[in-house]
Write a protein that holds these residues in place. Structure first.
Motif, mmCIF file in Angstrom:
data_model
loop_
_atom_site.group_PDB
_atom_site.id
_atom_site.type_symbol
_atom_site.label_atom_id
_atom_site.label_comp_id
_atom_site.label_asym_id
_atom_site.label_seq_id
_atom_site.Cartn_x
_atom_site.Cartn_y
_atom_site.Cartn_z
ATOM 1 N N ARG A 19 44.880 -75.056 34.745
ATOM 2 C CA ARG A 19 44.019 -74.174 35.540
ATOM 3 C C ARG A 19 43.458 -73.116 34.604
ATOM 4 O O ARG A 19 44.184 -72.310 34.052
ATOM 5 N N MET A 20 42.166 -73.123 34.459
ATOM 6 C CA MET A 20 41.543 -72.293 33.450
ATOM 7 C C MET A 20 41.199 -70.888 33.926
ATOM 8 O O MET A 20 40.365 -70.210 33.361
ATOM 9 N N GLU A 21 41.865 -70.436 34.979
ATOM 10 C CA GLU A 21 41.560 -69.100 35.441
ATOM 11 C C GLU A 21 42.024 -68.078 34.415
ATOM 12 O O GLU A 21 43.005 -68.269 33.706
ATOM 13 N N VAL A 22 41.276 -67.003 34.316
ATOM 14 C CA VAL A 22 41.608 -65.940 33.365
ATOM 15 C C VAL A 22 42.499 -64.940 34.052
ATOM 16 O O VAL A 22 42.238 -64.513 35.176
ATOM 17 N N ARG A 23 43.566 -64.552 33.344
ATOM 18 C CA ARG A 23 44.469 -63.559 33.881
ATOM 19 C C ARG A 23 44.506 -62.362 32.959
ATOM 20 O O ARG A 23 44.542 -62.509 31.731
ATOM 21 N N SER B 231 44.588 -64.316 29.119
ATOM 22 C CA SER B 231 45.224 -65.603 28.863
ATOM 23 C C SER B 231 44.811 -66.603 29.931
ATOM 24 O O SER B 231 44.304 -66.233 30.975
ATOM 25 N N ASN B 232 45.008 -67.858 29.636
ATOM 26 C CA ASN B 232 44.770 -68.906 30.622
ATOM 27 C C ASN B 232 45.799 -70.005 30.433
ATOM 28 O O ASN B 232 46.631 -69.956 29.527
ATOM 29 N N ARG B 233 45.739 -71.002 31.292
ATOM 30 C CA ARG B 233 46.734 -72.060 31.261
ATOM 31 C C ARG B 233 46.717 -72.842 29.947
ATOM 32 O O ARG B 233 47.759 -73.223 29.419
#
Length: 248
Positions: free
Chosen positions: A241-245, A93-95
């Motif tokens: 914030r497009m970081e992948v979690r 998921s991402n923001r």
């Protein structure tokens, strides 16, 4: 992540959020029930007598139910901002997907809130009518179906707008805790200064009148969509914030 995968993830997150936050709708029922009980006494009354016959006129409105419902909508927007990303239950998921799923949830909640608030107002009229023996109800006491649908439409739009504004405020306070103090201080400080200098809170009144005095459903919808889009666009712009979690 591609556009297709983002939408697919957002859809999965939306379904999960509707289950994870189902308790918010029980809160909605409680809030509307409380407003319903407060409204039973009416918002005012008048009376008199004529030729030895006394009469009392009680003014009943569902405005309090609508107001309580809109406060609820605003609060769940804040709640989703603070807790929505934590409850995203996908493998990746991402923001952006989180924001989109939260928006879908808020719009769903707004529809439910708009329908239930309007129907609760109708129920209030029925209860008042039956409790007074079904007599002396004025011509405007009952709501015609078109007016009922109009009320649902307007209540849904207002609930959607306030929930999205609440979401932006929730994101601000989540990212910068100082806003928890600054935003209420700025809001109430502005109201106080305006009331002190002009005798009324013109900014707040103008903002409310911008929506509440609109007689055209199409223009009201356009206003709400435009303002909501700007507000949600700010969320995407400043908090995306497009970081992948990865969730396990």
């Amino acid at each position: 992540m591609t556009e297709t995968s983002i939408l697919a993830v957002a859809k999965t997150q939306y379904h999960y959020k509707t289950k994870a936050h189902a308790g918010l709708f029980y809160t909605l029922i409680a809030v509307q029930l409380l407003a319903f009980l407060f409204s039973l006494n009416g918002v005012g009354s008048s009376g008199g007598s004529n030729q030895g016959i006394s009469y009392t006129i009680k003014y009943v409105t569902g405005d309090m139910i609508i107001i309580f419902t809109l406060i609820w909508a605003f609060s769940i927007g804040i709640s989703m901002a603070n807790n929505g990303f934590k409850t995203d239950f996908t493998f990746v998921s991402n923001r952006l997907s989180s924001h989109l799923s939260s928006l879908a949830f808020l719009l769903t909640a707004a529809v439910i809130a708009g329908v239930t608030a309007t129907l609760c107002g109708l129920l209030l009229r029925v209860v008042m009518f039956l409790s007074h023996g079904g007599v002396d109800a004025g011509p405007a006491f009952w709501i015609a179906p078109p007016a009922l649908l109009s009320g649902i439409f307007a209540a849904t739009l207002y609930a959607a707008l306030l929930s999205i504004i609440g979401y932006l405020i929730g994101m601000l306070t989540q990212q910068h805790p100082a806003f928890v103090v600054l935003l209420p201080g700025l809001f109430f400080g502005t109201l106080f200064m305006e009331a002190r200098s002009t005798g009324q809170a013109r900014t707040l009144i103008s903002a409310i009148e911008f929506f509440s005095t609109e007689g055209s459903h199409a223009l009201l919808a356009l206003k709400v969509v435009l303002v909501s889009s700007i507000v949600f666009g700010c969320v995407i712009l400043f908090f995306n914030r497009m970081e992948v979690r990865k969730w396990h």
